[in-house]
Write a protein that holds these residues in place. Structure first.
Motif, PDB file in Angstrom:
ATOM      1  N   SER A 185     -17.120   3.185  -8.983  1.00 38.16           N
ATOM      2  CA  SER A 185     -16.796   2.010  -8.151  1.00 38.16           C
ATOM      3  C   SER A 185     -16.253   0.859  -9.020  1.00 38.16           C
ATOM      4  O   SER A 185     -15.804  -0.151  -8.504  1.00 38.16           O
ATOM      5  N   TRP A 186     -16.263   1.027 -10.335  1.00 41.54           N
ATOM      6  CA  TRP A 186     -15.785  -0.035 -11.216  1.00 41.54           C
ATOM      7  C   TRP A 186     -14.251  -0.131 -11.170  1.00 41.54           C
ATOM      8  O   TRP A 186     -13.565   0.907 -11.031  1.00 41.54           O
ATOM      9  N   PRO A 187     -13.723  -1.341 -11.364  1.00 45.94           N
ATOM     10  CA  PRO A 187     -12.258  -1.488 -11.387  1.00 45.94           C
ATOM     11  C   PRO A 187     -11.636  -0.671 -12.522  1.00 45.94           C
ATOM     12  O   PRO A 187     -12.212  -0.571 -13.610  1.00 45.94           O
ATOM     13  N   GLY A 188     -10.481  -0.072 -12.236  1.00 47.53           N
ATOM     14  CA  GLY A 188      -9.746   0.664 -13.267  1.00 47.53           C
ATOM     15  C   GLY A 188      -9.950   2.173 -13.220  1.00 47.53           C
ATOM     16  O   GLY A 188      -9.285   2.900 -13.945  1.00 47.53           O
ATOM     17  N   VAL A 189     -10.877   2.637 -12.342  1.00 46.35           N
ATOM     18  CA  VAL A 189     -11.064   4.090 -12.202  1.00 46.35           C
ATOM     19  C   VAL A 189     -10.181   4.551 -11.041  1.00 46.35           C
ATOM     20  O   VAL A 189     -10.367   4.114  -9.901  1.00 46.35           O
ATOM     21  N   VAL A 190      -9.184   5.397 -11.345  1.00 48.43           N
ATOM     22  CA  VAL A 190      -8.265   5.864 -10.298  1.00 48.43           C
ATOM     23  C   VAL A 190      -8.371   7.381 -10.187  1.00 48.43           C
ATOM     24  O   VAL A 190      -8.277   8.097 -11.187  1.00 48.43           O
ATOM     25  N   ILE A 191      -8.592   7.843  -8.960  1.00 47.71           N
ATOM     26  CA  ILE A 191      -8.746   9.287  -8.703  1.00 47.71           C
ATOM     27  C   ILE A 191      -7.391   9.843  -8.265  1.00 47.71           C
ATOM     28  O   ILE A 191      -6.832   9.398  -7.262  1.00 47.71           O
ATOM     29  N   GLY A 192      -6.872  10.824  -9.008  1.00 48.52           N
ATOM     30  CA  GLY A 192      -5.602  11.455  -8.644  1.00 48.52           C
ATOM     31  C   GLY A 192      -5.767  12.426  -7.479  1.00 48.52           C
ATOM     32  O   GLY A 192      -6.869  12.616  -6.958  1.00 48.52           O
ATOM     33  N   ALA A 193      -4.658  13.068  -7.116  1.00 46.85           N
ATOM     34  CA  ALA A 193      -4.672  13.974  -5.956  1.00 46.85           C
ATOM     35  C   ALA A 193      -5.547  15.199  -6.224  1.00 46.85           C
ATOM     36  O   ALA A 193      -5.743  15.598  -7.371  1.00 46.85           O
ATOM     37  N   LYS A 194      -6.051  15.787  -5.126  1.00 46.44           N
ATOM     38  CA  LYS A 194      -6.879  16.997  -5.243  1.00 46.44           C
ATOM     39  C   LYS A 194      -5.983  18.181  -5.620  1.00 46.44           C
ATOM     40  O   LYS A 194      -4.911  18.366  -5.046  1.00 46.44           O
ATOM     41  N   GLU A 195      -6.424  18.986  -6.579  1.00 47.63           N
ATOM     42  CA  GLU A 195      -5.632  20.149  -7.002  1.00 47.63           C
ATOM     43  C   GLU A 195      -5.657  21.235  -5.929  1.00 47.63           C
ATOM     44  O   GLU A 195      -6.700  21.488  -5.326  1.00 47.63           O
ATOM     45  N   ASP A 196      -4.503  21.899  -5.751  1.00 46.27           N
ATOM     46  CA  ASP A 196      -4.373  23.020  -4.811  1.00 46.27           C
ATOM     47  C   ASP A 196      -4.539  24.297  -5.646  1.00 46.27           C
ATOM     48  O   ASP A 196      -3.642  24.704  -6.367  1.00 46.27           O
ATOM     49  N   LYS A 197      -5.731  24.924  -5.557  1.00 48.63           N
ATOM     50  CA  LYS A 197      -6.098  25.946  -6.536  1.00 48.63           C
ATOM     51  C   LYS A 197      -6.100  27.374  -5.968  1.00 48.63           C
ATOM     52  O   LYS A 197      -6.155  27.573  -4.762  1.00 48.63           O
ATOM     53  N   LEU A 198      -6.106  28.352  -6.891  1.00 42.56           N
ATOM     54  CA  LEU A 198      -6.202  29.770  -6.523  1.00 42.56           C
ATOM     55  C   LEU A 198      -7.551  30.078  -5.862  1.00 42.56           C
ATOM     56  O   LEU A 198      -7.629  30.788  -4.861  1.00 42.56           O
ATOM     57  N   GLY A 199      -8.617  29.562  -6.452  1.00 41.37           N
ATOM     58  CA  GLY A 199      -9.968  29.832  -5.938  1.00 41.37           C
ATOM     59  C   GLY A 199     -10.782  28.557  -5.879  1.00 41.37           C
ATOM     60  O   GLY A 199     -10.246  27.471  -6.127  1.00 41.37           O
ATOM     61  N   ILE A 200     -12.058  28.690  -5.573  1.00 37.09           N
ATOM     62  CA  ILE A 200     -12.959  27.540  -5.350  1.00 37.09           C
ATOM     63  C   ILE A 200     -12.178  26.377  -4.732  1.00 37.09           C
ATOM     64  O   ILE A 200     -12.240  25.234  -5.182  1.00 37.09           O
TER      65      ILE A 200
END
Ligand code: CAA
Length: 387
Positions: free
Chosen positions: A189-204
């Motif tokens: 929740s701290w400023p400066g943490v940016v979450i990129g897009a979710k990976e489209d994966k083979l499994g899991i």
């Protein structure tokens, strides 16, 4: 080695089996197809105490041993490996690392919430150019007096999008190489943490794997775990425990595929009898069962060494490399036994085959496990239970 389980271990295994077979199985194909995060299933795992199983009850954990943990992961992995990796990372990389090496304040503030699953944690080591070669960290944490300024990018982070807490490995002094790497507790929740897009994966596919960017994140000094420069050793020790979790996930994938293939082979008729009675299929099943049993012995050996407070480094790597390769071989054979049905989603084995692949890659590839094992051979430290 004893093969008996305690009443608690049996109860935990049965409860996890029930959750997997009765609840998780229903929507697993849809979640996998649409990369849908298993929100309700994670809530249920939290409610059952599966997200902080080995943590001391003083910090809201289950106080269970590693055998309970591997039995539970095996059962869940027979069905939903997105759930089991979420569980494995939170238990063995995040909670265990914090409990073993964190300060009392850090445990009160973070572990008490991570152990119940109120918060989920992520372990942030891998980078675009630091995978197997984990010492090549580019993420920097610069000492600013009362805090560090964190900048960098982490890749393939399990629980990346849903976690409240990240354990971030970063370089604090480049001139010291791996001895200049430290580890920090970062609140997303701290400023400066940016979450990129979710990976489209083979499994899991329904677990949330993301790239994370840290830009000028102010990390208070008290959020460093251990001394300055302890980060690489922290990562290595935490990963050896984590590898027991992934080994049991691989074991569960293999066992789940085997159970499906066995049931199918008893029903499916060909040339006037169930295919189970054809030697071509019965030999496959015999081989699968043998390898699964061997994998289980290695997983449980590593878990018992860890519970006995003995060195389990090589044992964990042996368990992971053997169980993950068993998972790959077994799931390929399970698809083969199912024939054309094995190639369609409804029969579950193709998903297990796709899920198996990642167990040979994450938390140290099979090649890295062989390096770790070989170094222990060279040191003469392979059988700690005999010394
Ligand atoms: N415990 C304590 N210290 C250890 C250790 C261990 N298990 N392993 C190594 N070290 C120490 C060494 O003693 C050495 O310290 P000193 O120089 O002070 O003596 C230091 O760490 C460096 O060790 P090495 O020289 O052996 O380092 P290396 O560069 O040769 O690499 C490696 C060792 C085993 C290859 C390591 O880099 C490695 O394990 N790589 C794989 C990384 C990995 O598993 N990544 C997974 C990402 S996390 C993930 O997948 C999670 C997820 O989301 C599912």
């Amino acid at each position: 080695m004893t093969f008996d389980y305690t009443e608690e271990q049996i109860a935990v295994r049965d409860a996890a089996r029930d959750l997997a077979q009765r609840t998780m199985k229903k929507g697993v194909i849809e979640r996998d197809t649409h990369m849908k995060y298993p929100t309700e299933e994670v809530r249920q795992m939290a409610e059952m105490g599966l997200l902080g199983m080995m943590v001391d009850p003083a910090y809201n954990g289950g106080g269970m041993d590693t055998i309970c943990y591997v039995l539970a992961i095996e059962e869940i992995s027979k069905v939903d490996n997105s759930c089991s990796v979420i569980m494995s990372v939170n238990n063995s990389l995040v909670c265990w690392g914090l409990e073993r090496f964190g300060t009392e304040d850090q445990k009160q503030k973070y572990l008490t919430k991570l152990a119940t699953g109120e918060w989920i944690g992520a372990f942030c080591l891998s980078e675009p150019e630091a995978g197997s070669d984990a010492t090549s960290q580019r993420t920097m944490a610069i000492d600013q007096g009362d805090h560090y300024l964190l900048n960098g990018t982490k890749n393939w982070i399990t629980n990346g999008g849903t976690s409240r807490i990240h354990l971030v490995i970063a370089q604090t002094d480049t001139s010291l190489g791996h001895r200049g790497i430290s580890v920090f507790i970062v609140d997303t929740s701290w400023p400066g943490v940016v979450i990129g897009a979710k990976e489209d994966k083979l499994g899991i596919r329904s677990s949330d794997t993301h790239t994370i960017m840290y830009t000028d994140v102010k990390v208070p000094k008290e959020n460093r775990i251990g001394e300055d420069g302890f980060g690489f050793k922290f990562a290595m020790q935490v990963l050896s425990g984590g590898r027991i979790g992934i080994a049991s996930q691989a074991l569960g994938i293999a066992a789940g595929a085997y159970e499906l293939a066995l049931a199918y082979s008893k029903e499916r008729m060909a040339f006037g009898k169930p295919i189970f009675e054809h030697q071509a299929i019965s030999f496959k099943l015999a081989q699968m069962a043998t390898e699964i049993e061997a994998a289980r012995l290695l997983v449980h050996r590593a878990a018992r060494l860890k519970d006995a407070g003995k060195d389990f480094l090589a044992a964990a790597s042996m368990a992971k490399v053997f169980a993950s390769e068993t998972a790959m071989r077994t799931t390929i054979e399970a698809v083969q036994i199912h024939g054309g049905y094995g190639f369609v989603k409804e029969y579950h084995v193709e998903r297990l085959m796709r899920d198996a692949k990642i167990t040979q890659i994450y938390e140290g590839t099979s090649e890295i496990q062989r390096i770790v094992i070989n170094r222990q051979i060279q040191l003469g430290e392979l059988y700690p239970e005999l010394s």
